[in-house]
Motif scaffolding. Structure first.
Motif, PDB file in Angstrom:
ATOM      1  N   LEU A 153       0.837  -1.204   0.000  1.00  0.00           N
ATOM      2  CA  LEU A 153       0.000   0.000   0.000  1.00  0.00           C
ATOM      3  C   LEU A 153       0.872   1.254   0.000  1.00  0.00           C
ATOM      4  O   LEU A 153       0.563   2.248  -0.669  1.00  0.00           O
ATOM      5  CB  LEU A 153      -0.914   0.014   1.219  1.00  0.00           C
ATOM      6  N   ASP A 154       1.973   1.218   0.760  1.00  0.00           N
ATOM      7  CA  ASP A 154       2.865   2.376   0.824  1.00  0.00           C
ATOM      8  C   ASP A 154       3.535   2.636  -0.531  1.00  0.00           C
ATOM      9  O   ASP A 154       3.775   3.784  -0.904  1.00  0.00           O
ATOM     10  CB  ASP A 154       3.916   2.169   1.912  1.00  0.00           C
ATOM     11  N   ILE A 155       3.827   1.569  -1.253  1.00  0.00           N
ATOM     12  CA  ILE A 155       4.402   1.742  -2.595  1.00  0.00           C
ATOM     13  C   ILE A 155       3.385   2.400  -3.521  1.00  0.00           C
ATOM     14  O   ILE A 155       3.723   3.300  -4.309  1.00  0.00           O
ATOM     15  CB  ILE A 155       4.868   0.383  -3.152  1.00  0.00           C
ATOM     16  N   LEU A 156       2.132   1.968  -3.445  1.00  0.00           N
ATOM     17  CA  LEU A 156       1.094   2.614  -4.257  1.00  0.00           C
ATOM     18  C   LEU A 156       0.942   4.082  -3.872  1.00  0.00           C
ATOM     19  O   LEU A 156       0.854   4.961  -4.735  1.00  0.00           O
ATOM     20  CB  LEU A 156      -0.239   1.882  -4.077  1.00  0.00           C
ATOM     21  N   GLU A 157       0.913   4.368  -2.578  1.00  0.00           N
ATOM     22  CA  GLU A 157       0.692   5.736  -2.102  1.00  0.00           C
ATOM     23  C   GLU A 157       1.778   6.682  -2.606  1.00  0.00           C
ATOM     24  O   GLU A 157       1.485   7.780  -3.096  1.00  0.00           O
ATOM     25  CB  GLU A 157       0.629   5.731  -0.564  1.00  0.00           C
ATOM     26  N   VAL A 158       3.043   6.280  -2.499  1.00  0.00           N
ATOM     27  CA  VAL A 158       4.123   7.163  -2.961  1.00  0.00           C
ATOM     28  C   VAL A 158       4.095   7.294  -4.480  1.00  0.00           C
ATOM     29  O   VAL A 158       4.449   8.346  -5.031  1.00  0.00           O
ATOM     30  CB  VAL A 158       5.493   6.669  -2.451  1.00  0.00           C
ATOM     31  N   SER A 159       3.641   6.265  -5.158  1.00  0.00           N
ATOM     32  CA  SER A 159       3.534   6.337  -6.621  1.00  0.00           C
ATOM     33  C   SER A 159       2.447   7.328  -7.035  1.00  0.00           C
ATOM     34  O   SER A 159       2.610   8.063  -8.014  1.00  0.00           O
ATOM     35  CB  SER A 159       3.231   4.948  -7.195  1.00  0.00           C
ATOM     36  N   PHE A 160       1.338   7.358  -6.304  1.00  0.00           N
ATOM     37  CA  PHE A 160       0.274   8.316  -6.628  1.00  0.00           C
ATOM     38  C   PHE A 160       0.741   9.751  -6.365  1.00  0.00           C
ATOM     39  O   PHE A 160       0.433  10.662  -7.134  1.00  0.00           O
ATOM     40  CB  PHE A 160      -0.985   8.013  -5.813  1.00  0.00           C
ATOM     41  N   PRO A 193      -6.567  13.495 -10.459  1.00  0.00           N
ATOM     42  CA  PRO A 193      -7.618  13.833 -11.425  1.00  0.00           C
ATOM     43  C   PRO A 193      -8.383  12.581 -11.864  1.00  0.00           C
ATOM     44  O   PRO A 193      -7.831  11.473 -11.866  1.00  0.00           O
ATOM     45  CB  PRO A 193      -6.836  14.442 -12.590  1.00  0.00           C
ATOM     46  N   ILE A 194      -9.639  12.766 -12.234  1.00  0.00           N
ATOM     47  CA  ILE A 194     -10.479  11.621 -12.612  1.00  0.00           C
ATOM     48  C   ILE A 194      -9.855  10.816 -13.744  1.00  0.00           C
ATOM     49  O   ILE A 194      -9.845   9.576 -13.720  1.00  0.00           O
ATOM     50  CB  ILE A 194     -11.895  12.097 -13.005  1.00  0.00           C
ATOM     51  N   ALA A 195      -9.306  11.498 -14.732  1.00  0.00           N
ATOM     52  CA  ALA A 195      -8.707  10.796 -15.878  1.00  0.00           C
ATOM     53  C   ALA A 195      -7.552   9.912 -15.424  1.00  0.00           C
ATOM     54  O   ALA A 195      -7.382   8.786 -15.927  1.00  0.00           O
ATOM     55  CB  ALA A 195      -8.236  11.812 -16.919  1.00  0.00           C
TER      56      ALA A 195
END
Length: 577
Positions: free
Chosen positions: A390-397, A460-462
């Protein structure tokens, strides 16, 4: 747990009838004064298990089956092999210990249902607690020059590590020192769990997160903790409840902690393509971890001398620095490329998970924990934890544009495979099972999913549609909310449980009415920490091997309470605006 409980448990341990050979009857003849063999195994035994403080508690804790001479001899021969063999057969050495380990009965907390509070605390009760927690963190920073965290050993071990998992760890860890400590700690677990000493070493508690009541706690500093405290102080400033002086102090602390993460704790490693990458080490060299001289020596004696970088510390450090507005060039590295080399998939990288003690979950798409240093060392072997991913996803976002993730097919594919891993975990319900997690509680997974979801929904939604065309995040959100609302807050909680619930509920957009049990728990326990802070220390994260090592502290509790209450307050203000 009061004085009478402690005194009674100690009396029973010291006066119990001995039914068979004790830990010391087994080990003293081969490990106390061996005259040869692996010196670390013997030093570990004398320091960790054979010390004068533990001996009186366990000297009467015997195992009746070891009264059989052949069984006792097999166990001693296993220890002799671990001590003397140049290349020990760890699977064979572990067999007699694993068989005994399967005779103990340990379980996870199962809180009783709790009544619904008559009313929810209002803003007038919540805001003073936020201020108290913020003041506690800043006061601790001023006194220490950093915000400390503490580690404590629970010698009874983790309920998820039975004989099978013990053998996995013994075979999968890379360092002989870690194998030694895993062997001896798990041998000791058996004698503890089957004796009256059990209730002294592992007393019952309220809620899910374990209180860190152990008298010996090791204070230390790590980039992972500094990143967490950075996010907390940012949250405190954003509430507007900090004074002008507190705001200025918080900003200085944030700058110093970001520097500790990105500069002091920086380490260069090789990526899977051979290129150099800067990552963040779990524990930088002395004196930076701020151990006392006593514990620094103990750490070395116990074989915990080598720490390598890890994917979680790196992700959280990059995220905190990004949120703090850092312009350090290290943040320009597209970490997601590096993580792709540690991602499990198609069987090609399956061997990276050498300690699969949570193999009840499907690893496909997940990223493992530990990073090889330049010398190729990985003393912990490797494992795979859902919360880390989850932390990897969060920093990627947070770095989506900077790292050009959507514009780069390989990077987008890496992110989507991690999302797929998380969706399967939610669909199976395995995220609620403590066995599925290596370093965290399921309740903390829920809080960290909320943190990750907040970063995702801010895009953003896109961008959201490009990243998650199948709606996995909405699917997981429903599952996590249901678990928090129908199980976590419906049972008896301690303060840490309540703070985790609020972080999850607040980030996931739950109705403020659902906050009532958690808010009531927190407000009613202000002051429980005594002189050390508003609240007690609880389990934040842990290691399951070589034994159960808890990490937390009063400052950690204050930080989670602050973040949970800040989110609840924001939702309540929206509802009254």
């Amino acid at each position: 747990m009061g004085f009478h409980h402690l005194a009674g448990a100690a009396y029973r341990a010291l006066t119990a009838r001995k039914d068979g050979p004790s830990l010391y009857d087994v080990c003293d003849p081969v490990l106390l004064n061996p005259g040869g063999g692996d010196p670390h195994l013997c030093k570990f035994y004398r320091t960790a298990l054979g010390n004068p403080a533990l001996r009186p508690l366990l000297r009467r804790s015997g195992l009746i089956e070891l009264g059989e001479a052949p069984r006792l001899e097999r166990l001693r021969q296993a220890l002799i092999s671990a001590r003397d063999d140049e290349a020990p057969d760890w699977a064979a050495i572990g067999q007699p210990v694993a068989a005994l380990l399967d005779t103990i009965d340990l379980g996870h907390p199962s809180p009783k249902p709790a009544p619904v509070p008559e009313r929810a605390p209002g803003l007038a009760e919540i805001e003073p607690v936020i201020r108290a927690c913020g003041a506690h963190l800043l006061r601790s920073y001023g006194a220490n020059g950093f915000i400390p965290t503490y580690a404590a050993f629970n010698l009874i071990g983790d309920a998820d590590v039975g004989g099978r998992e013990f053998l996995m760890a013994l075979s999968g860890l890379n360092s002989r020192g870690y194998k030694n400590s895993t062997l001896l700690f798990n041998l000791a677990r058996i004698f503890i769990a089957r004796s009256p000493a059990r209730t002294l070493i592992n007393p019952p508690w309220r809620g899910i997160a374990e209180p860190m009541w152990q008298p010996m706690q090791i204070r230390h500093r790590s980039a992972y903790y500094d990143a967490f405290f950075t996010e907390t102080l940012l949250s405190f400033v954003e509430t507007g409840l900090a004074s002008a002086e507190q705001t200025a102090t918080a900003r200085r602390a944030i700058a110093a902690m970001v520097d500790f993460c990105l500069t002091t704790s920086r380490e260069e490693v090789r990526s899977h393509d051979g290129s150099a990458v800067s990552v963040i080490t779990a524990l930088p060299p002395m004196p930076h971890p701020r151990f006392s001289r006593f514990f620094a020596q103990i750490k070395q004696d116990l074989g915990f001398g080598i720490y390598v970088p890890d994917c979680d510390t790196t992700a959280c450090s990059f995220s905190a620095a990004t949120q703090a507005g850092s312009t350090d060039p290290i943040l320009n590295q597209p970490l997601i490329d590096f993580y792709a080399g540690y991602q499990v998939g198609g069987g090609a990288n399956e061997s990276r998970v050498t300690v699969p003690i949570n193999d009840n979950i499907d690893y496909e798409g997940g990223v493992v924990t530990w990073i090889d240093n330049l010398a190729g060392e990985r003393p912990f072997g490797n494992d795979l934890d859902p919360t880390l991913n989850l932390d990897i996803l969060e920093v990627s976002f947070r770095n989506l544009s900077r790292w050009k993730i959507i514009e780069t097919p390989q990077r987008l594919a890496t992110v989507q495979r991690i999302i797929g891993f998380q969706k399967r975990l939610a669909a199976s319900g395995a995220f609620t099972n403590p066995r599925s997690h290596i370093y965290y509680l399921p309740e903390l997974y829920c809080a960290y999913f909320g943190r990750c979801y907040a970063a995702f929904i801010a895009l953003p939604i896109a961008a959201r549609e490009a990243i998650d065309p199948g709606g996995a995040f909405d699917f997981i959100r429903v599952k996590v909310l249901a678990y928090v609302q129908t199980e976590l807050v419906a049972g008896e909680m301690n303060v840490f449980d309540a703070a985790l619930a609020l972080v999850a509920l607040g980030h996931l957009g739950a109705e403020p009415a659902s906050f009532a049990p958690a808010l009531s728990c927190i407000v009613s326990h202000v002051g429980e920490g005594g002189r050390r802070g508003p609240f007690k220390a609880y389990e934040w994260n842990k290691m399951k091997t070589p034994t159960r090592i808890l990490v937390g502290g009063p400052e950690v509790t204050s930080a989670f309470v602050l973040m949970g209450l800040a989110l609840a307050r924001r939702a309540m203000l929206r509802g009254t605006g």
